[in-house]
Design an enzyme around this catalytic site. Sequence first.
Site, PDB file in Angstrom:
ATOM      1  N   GLU A 111     -11.344   2.842   5.680  1.00 43.28           N
ATOM      2  CA  GLU A 111     -10.314   3.219   6.643  1.00 43.28           C
ATOM      3  C   GLU A 111     -10.428   4.714   6.886  1.00 43.28           C
ATOM      4  OE1 GLU A 111      -5.661   2.352   7.608  1.00 43.28           O
ATOM      5  OE2 GLU A 111      -6.199   2.678   5.513  1.00 43.28           O
TER       6      GLU A 111
ATOM      7  N   GLU B 220       0.823  -1.204   0.000  1.00 43.91           N
ATOM      8  CA  GLU B 220       0.000   0.000   0.000  1.00 43.91           C
ATOM      9  C   GLU B 220       0.857   1.254   0.000  1.00 43.91           C
ATOM     10  OE1 GLU B 220      -3.369   2.300   2.711  1.00 43.91           O
ATOM     11  OE2 GLU B 220      -2.222   0.647   3.593  1.00 43.91           O
TER      12      GLU B 220
END
Length: 179
Positions: free
Chosen positions: A146, A47
């Site tokens: 998130e 990520e």
Amino acid sequence: RIHVMAGRVPLGADRAAVAGEMETTFIENLRYAADLLAQEDMIGLVEPINNRITDPRYYLNTPHQAAAILEKVGRPNLKLQLDLFHCQIMDGNLSRNLETYFPLIGHIQIAQVPGRHEPDSPGELNFPYIFELLESLGYTGYVGCEYAPKGDTLKGLGWLYSYWESRGLQHGGTSKAAE
């Protein structure tokens, strides 16, 4: 699926001066991790995290950098975890990035920019458009949320209920026609 972190530029080090060594180490570590994960039939996810706001020292910052590293690693069980919050901060151009990197994407995460709150909070991103784009691309994976809820978590999921209703779905994502 498991998120494989990239690490941070050492304190006091110049990012450009250590970039080559960090990339080499990251690639070696990813190959090692991917081989172990393959034994368990697991996918590793890398990520890119923005270094402008979230973590100034994080090594992996853009989808372009992640794609180049994934190509060098050359393991089919390593994929891109594309967090649209970080991608927008570092590069914008989300439609093109989703289209370009779609074959590499193993997971999507969302949060509104700049506040990192619910998708329907004020901000830069048009999530109904993004969700339709993901559908048109054939994305069938999960979309992780998130973000920091501005209030009560369940109330904060109102955006999801509204989205489902706009798509003719019930709360829970099932078709109203299936009743």
